[in-house]
Design a protein around this motif. Structure first.
Motif, PDB file in Angstrom:
ATOM      1  N   UNK A   1      -6.049  -4.002   0.019  1.00 50.34           N
ATOM      2  CA  UNK A   1      -6.890  -2.834   0.297  1.00 50.34           C
ATOM      3  C   UNK A   1      -7.985  -3.137   1.313  1.00 50.34           C
ATOM      4  N   UNK A   2      -8.299  -4.408   1.525  1.00 54.28           N
ATOM      5  CA  UNK A   2      -9.357  -4.774   2.466  1.00 54.28           C
ATOM      6  C   UNK A   2      -8.823  -5.201   3.830  1.00 54.28           C
TER       7      UNK A   2
ATOM      8  N   UNK B   1      -4.161 -11.330  -0.014  1.00 55.82           N
ATOM      9  CA  UNK B   1      -5.140 -10.239   0.086  1.00 55.82           C
ATOM     10  C   UNK B   1      -6.273 -10.517   1.067  1.00 55.82           C
ATOM     11  N   UNK B   2      -6.399 -11.748   1.543  1.00 55.78           N
ATOM     12  CA  UNK B   2      -7.455 -12.077   2.503  1.00 55.78           C
ATOM     13  C   UNK B   2      -7.044 -11.844   3.953  1.00 55.78           C
ATOM     14  N   UNK B   3      -5.840 -11.332   4.171  1.00 54.64           N
ATOM     15  CA  UNK B   3      -5.401 -11.035   5.537  1.00 54.64           C
ATOM     16  C   UNK B   3      -6.423 -10.128   6.212  1.00 54.64           C
TER      17      UNK B   3
ATOM     18  N   UNK C   1       1.556 -10.017   4.542  1.00 53.31           N
ATOM     19  CA  UNK C   1       0.881 -10.021   3.249  1.00 53.31           C
ATOM     20  C   UNK C   1       1.375 -11.181   2.392  1.00 53.31           C
ATOM     21  N   UNK C   2       2.662 -11.451   2.448  1.00 50.38           N
ATOM     22  CA  UNK C   2       3.224 -12.539   1.652  1.00 50.38           C
ATOM     23  C   UNK C   2       2.630 -13.882   2.060  1.00 50.38           C
TER      24      UNK C   2
ATOM     25  N   UNK D   1      -1.185   1.886   6.156  1.00 52.85           N
ATOM     26  CA  UNK D   1      -2.313   1.816   5.217  1.00 52.85           C
ATOM     27  C   UNK D   1      -1.822   1.932   3.774  1.00 52.85           C
ATOM     28  N   UNK D   2      -0.896   2.871   3.559  1.00 53.12           N
ATOM     29  CA  UNK D   2      -0.361   3.045   2.213  1.00 53.12           C
ATOM     30  C   UNK D   2       0.396   1.805   1.757  1.00 53.12           C
ATOM     31  N   UNK D   3       1.168   1.215   2.673  1.00 54.07           N
ATOM     32  CA  UNK D   3       1.928   0.007   2.334  1.00 54.07           C
ATOM     33  C   UNK D   3       0.992  -1.148   1.997  1.00 54.07           C
ATOM     34  N   UNK D   4      -0.041  -1.345   2.811  1.00 54.40           N
ATOM     35  CA  UNK D   4      -1.012  -2.410   2.543  1.00 54.40           C
ATOM     36  C   UNK D   4      -1.673  -2.212   1.182  1.00 54.40           C
ATOM     37  N   UNK D   5      -2.067  -0.982   0.897  1.00 52.57           N
ATOM     38  CA  UNK D   5      -2.716  -0.707  -0.385  1.00 52.57           C
ATOM     39  C   UNK D   5      -1.760  -0.969  -1.552  1.00 52.57           C
TER      40      UNK D   5
END
Length: 442
Positions: free
Chosen positions: A281-282, A252-254, A247-248, A272-276
């Protein structure tokens, strides 16, 4: 240019067994080789506990029959090794299939004793196709049948075929093709993409991460080269650390993260929770790791976006063959009159006579029965669907059944057939065939 025109179909005459040619030689000697004959391919039963099967491989088979030739090298081998005599060699030198072929459309559901393929030709022409015909239909139908169950279990989530390294190199594109017909979204196999126009996908394996000094270095290289929309494999070391680094680097476009080990249900939930929580979120979650239809069903409650399936798919998920057989069911006698013939051996009996088939539908368009007429066409009560389509006429391929067009047509046929069958086909529990097969005789 069509997809099928971009590669040369190999000569297929030696994808056969020795005894096909010795039968040919003996029948040429007896004079019976040129009797008009009807052969039928069917499965006496479905794999244990399965409720339906899916026909696949027909397009590949038809292309192969069109290229079923005996060239100089094949004829030289047969002569040198003494497989057949000179009269038979002379016959094979001019071999061209000139008969008619009918069958269930590729992608169609089938049941015990469904007349999946019917070959009408002389005994000589039809007999020597047996091994090639069965090897294609048995393999591809087994893969498509397993794939169909996986697609049913996956619901609206796409499945990716990625089993090339778990099967023979030539079986791999055939398996990808069969899986695509049954609803898989894409394949990792480039040959399948080249031959059949199937979308290919893929990013990186664990070795790519291990190649670099750090996991972050590997991710940075992949994102820089392939873009932020790529999928990053996050379970080489510590999953949480990998997700945070992904993610870093990509923001958010990952596109996606891939999980390939561990308790996939629990892991997908907290990833999923970590990504959100990190604002992604996408970003999607792709799961792999020895999936089959049962594992996919177990993941229904997990926040998974797609499945990558390999070993279980290309091995038919425990049923690597469709157990189809190819039997002579009718032939002319000395007077030229067709007579029914059938094997009567215990446990391997077949039903003689040329078959016709339709699927009986109720007022809601749901199938309730497979009707097989022996020597006649079953009567349509108004909304039933005839099942036999003609693929070859006088040795010529009819349009629409082969190449990329044939694959797309088969994929649609599978979707339409599944929508027509009763809901019981979506159950993974062992059970009887979803609809019965009923014979109608004159």
């Amino acid at each position: 240019m069509s997809t099928s025109a971009r590669w040369d179909h190999p000569r297929t005459s030696f994808y056969t067994d020795h005894y096909e040619l010795t039968m040919l030689q003996a029948s040429l000697h007896s004079g019976a080789a040129h009797r008009k004959s009807v052969f039928e391919a069917f499965a006496r039963r479905l794999p244990d506990g399965r409720r339906y099967g899916i026909v696949a491989g027909t397009g590949r088979l038809l292309e192969g029959i069109a290229n079923f030739r005996f060239g100089d090298s094949e004829l030289e081998f047969l002569q040198r090794t003494g497989v057949v005599n000179q009269d038979t060699l002379d016959y094979l030198a001019g071999y061209r299939f000139s008969g008619d072929i009918w069958g269930y459309a590729e992608g169609e559901a089938y049941f015990p004793h469904s007349p999946i393929l019917i070959v009408e030709a002389t005994f000589a022409e039809a007999c020597i196709l047996e091994t090639y015909l069965l090897s294609v239909l048995n393999h591809d139908s087994a893969i498509a049948s397993a794939a169909s169950r996986m697609i049913s279990a996956a619901g609206n989530r796409p499945c990716i075929e990625m089993g090339s390294r778990r099967t023979h190199e030539e079986a791999a594109p055939a398996a990808a093709r069969a899986a695509y017909i049954a609803g898989f979204d894409s394949t990792s196999n480039l040959e399948a993409g080249f031959r059949y126009g199937i979308r290919t996908v893929g990013t990186a394996a664990h070795s790519f991460t291990l190649l670099h000094d750090t996991e972050r270095d590997a991710f940075e290289a992949q994102v820089a080269s392939l873009g932020a929309g790529t999928s990053l494999l996050v379970d080489t070391y510590d999953v949480e650390t990998a997700v945070r680094a992904a993610v870093d680097l990509a923001g958010p476009k990952l596109g996606a993260v891939r999980l390939d080990s561990g308790d996939l249900v629990a892991q997908a939930q907290w990833v999923r929770q970590l990504l959100d929580d990190l604002g992604n979120v996408n970003t999607k979650i792709v799961v792999t790791s020895d999936l089959d239809e049962f594992a996919i069903a177990a993941l229904q409650s997990a926040p998974v976006d797609s499945y990558g399936v390999g070993t279980s798919l290309v091995t038919g998920s425990g049923a690597p063959t469709a157990s189809m057989v190819y039997k002579l069911v009718s032939r002319t006698d000395g007077a030229g009159t067709f007579v029914s013939v059938a094997k009567s051996a215990k446990n391997k009996a077949s039903m003689g006579g040329r078959k016709y088939a339709l699927r009986r539908l109720n007022e809601h368009g749901i199938a309730g029965e497979e009707i097989v007429g022996i020597g006649h066409r079953p009567e349509d009560d108004g909304n039933d669907r005839p099942l036999l389509q003609q693929f070859m006429k006088n040795g010529e391929l009819l349009p629409g059944w082969t190449g990329h067009e044939g694959v797309l047509r088969a994929r649609q046929r599978h979707a339409d057939s599944m929508a027509e069958l009763p809901p019981v086909v979506n159950r993974l529990q062992r059970g009887e065939p979803a609809i019965p097969t009923t014979y109608e005789e004159n």
